[in-house]
Write an enzyme that holds these catalytic residues in place. Structure first.
Site, PDB file in Angstrom:
ATOM      1  N   HIS A 167       0.923  -1.177   0.046  1.00  0.00           N
ATOM      2  CA  HIS A 167      -0.277  -0.154   0.030  1.00  0.00           C
ATOM      3  C   HIS A 167       0.797   1.406   0.122  1.00  0.00           C
ATOM      4  CE1 HIS A 167      -2.877   3.116   1.467  1.00  0.00           C
ATOM      5  NE2 HIS A 167      -3.772   2.364   0.914  1.00  0.00           N
ATOM      6  N   GLU A 199      -3.397   3.317  -7.406  1.00  0.00           N
ATOM      7  CA  GLU A 199      -3.758   4.593  -6.341  1.00  0.00           C
ATOM      8  C   GLU A 199      -2.724   5.737  -6.552  1.00  0.00           C
ATOM      9  OE1 GLU A 199      -6.080   3.453  -2.846  1.00  0.00           O
ATOM     10  OE2 GLU A 199      -4.006   3.221  -2.443  1.00  0.00           O
TER      11      GLU A 199
HETATM   12  O1  LIG Z   1      -6.732   1.950   0.839  1.00  0.00           O
HETATM   13  C1  LIG Z   1      -7.236   2.883   0.411  1.00  0.00           C
HETATM   14  C2  LIG Z   1      -6.809   4.218  -0.259  1.00  0.00           C
HETATM   15  O2  LIG Z   1      -5.555   4.522   0.216  1.00  0.00           O
HETATM   16  C3  LIG Z   1      -7.628   5.137  -0.472  1.00  0.00           C
HETATM   17  O3  LIG Z   1      -8.001   6.015   0.411  1.00  0.00           O
HETATM   18  P1  LIG Z   1      -9.167   7.071   0.252  1.00  0.00           P
HETATM   19  O4  LIG Z   1     -10.297   6.226   0.000  1.00  0.00           O
HETATM   20  O5  LIG Z   1      -9.147   7.728   1.685  1.00  0.00           O
HETATM   21  O6  LIG Z   1      -8.696   8.018  -0.555  1.00  0.00           O
END
Ligand SMILES: O=C[C@H](O)COP(=O)(O)O
Length: 214
Positions: free
Chosen positions: A85, A133
């Protein structure tokens, strides 16, 4: 669509959110799961919700103080794990080792990456899925599908070019059903999200909105 809710270390009640995810899961065709902190895995899994770990280390049983062992995560009730992550970045060799450790323990794997180029490399390691992401959008409430839809489409193409069996999730800023639909329209088979649910005043209502159009 797969909707994976990462609780990070947000100050929410992991069991209450897990129960909300479980209840909403029963009313939708979407697949829902929650990823609590390692210390909360067992009591979250006891709710009956599909439970994922946020990370496992590239280790086996042995002298590894402070590490997270894939087998222990599975014993606690997790059926899958995030790896690499954006908030828990690993070196390439360790991503590979973590994927192998997860496989050894029978865990499903989602390897995260910042951009389509990294997605291709992540897919080459043979996880079940990859998740793109852009770090700058995480926690902003601005979905990647809106800010830069090419990232999602290019990630889907990059993964497909390496291994068509590896599915693609996208994440960062996703908080509404329209965001989830937009992700699907761009080729993603799921979404990875956190703050839209974990920081919501009413996580169950937020989830119901997320899956409503699916
Ligand atoms: O693991 C989740 C991601 O980092 C997305 O986070 P978010 O939905 O707060 O932007």
């Amino acid at each position: 669509m797969f909707v994976l809710v990462n609780l990070k270390t947000y100050p929410c009640d992991p069991v209450a959110v897990a129960e909300a995810v479980r209840d909403v899961d029963e009313s939708t065709d979407a697949r829902l799961a929650v990823a609590p902190q390692a210390a909360d895995l067992a009591r979250v899994a006891e709710t009956g919700v599909e439970t994922w770990a946020q990370h496992v280390d590239p280790i086996e049983h042995g002298s590894n103080t402070g590490h997270t062992l894939a087998e222990s995560v599975a014993d606690a009730g997790a059926v899958g794990t995030l790896i690499n992550h954006s908030e828990k970045r690993l070196k390439l060799a360790d991503i590979d080792g973590s994927v192998r450790a997860a496989e050894r323990a029978g865990l499903e794997t989602v390897v995260c990456a910042n951009n389509p180029e990294q997605i291709g490399a992540a897919a080459a390691l043979g996880p079940d899925a990859v998740a793109v992401e852009p770090p700058e959008l995480i926690g902003t409430g601005t979905p990647v599908s809106q800010a830069d839809p090419d990232i999602v489409e290019d990630a889907v193409e990059a993964a497909d070019n390496v291994d068509s069996e590896v599915s693609v999730l996208c994440g960062a800023g996703i908080s509404t059903g329209d965001d989830v639909v937009a992700a699907g329209d761009l080729g993603a088979e799921g979404v990875l999200l956190a703050s839209g649910v974990a920081k919501a005043d009413d996580p169950q209502a937020a989830l119901e909105d997320l899956v409503d159009p699916l």
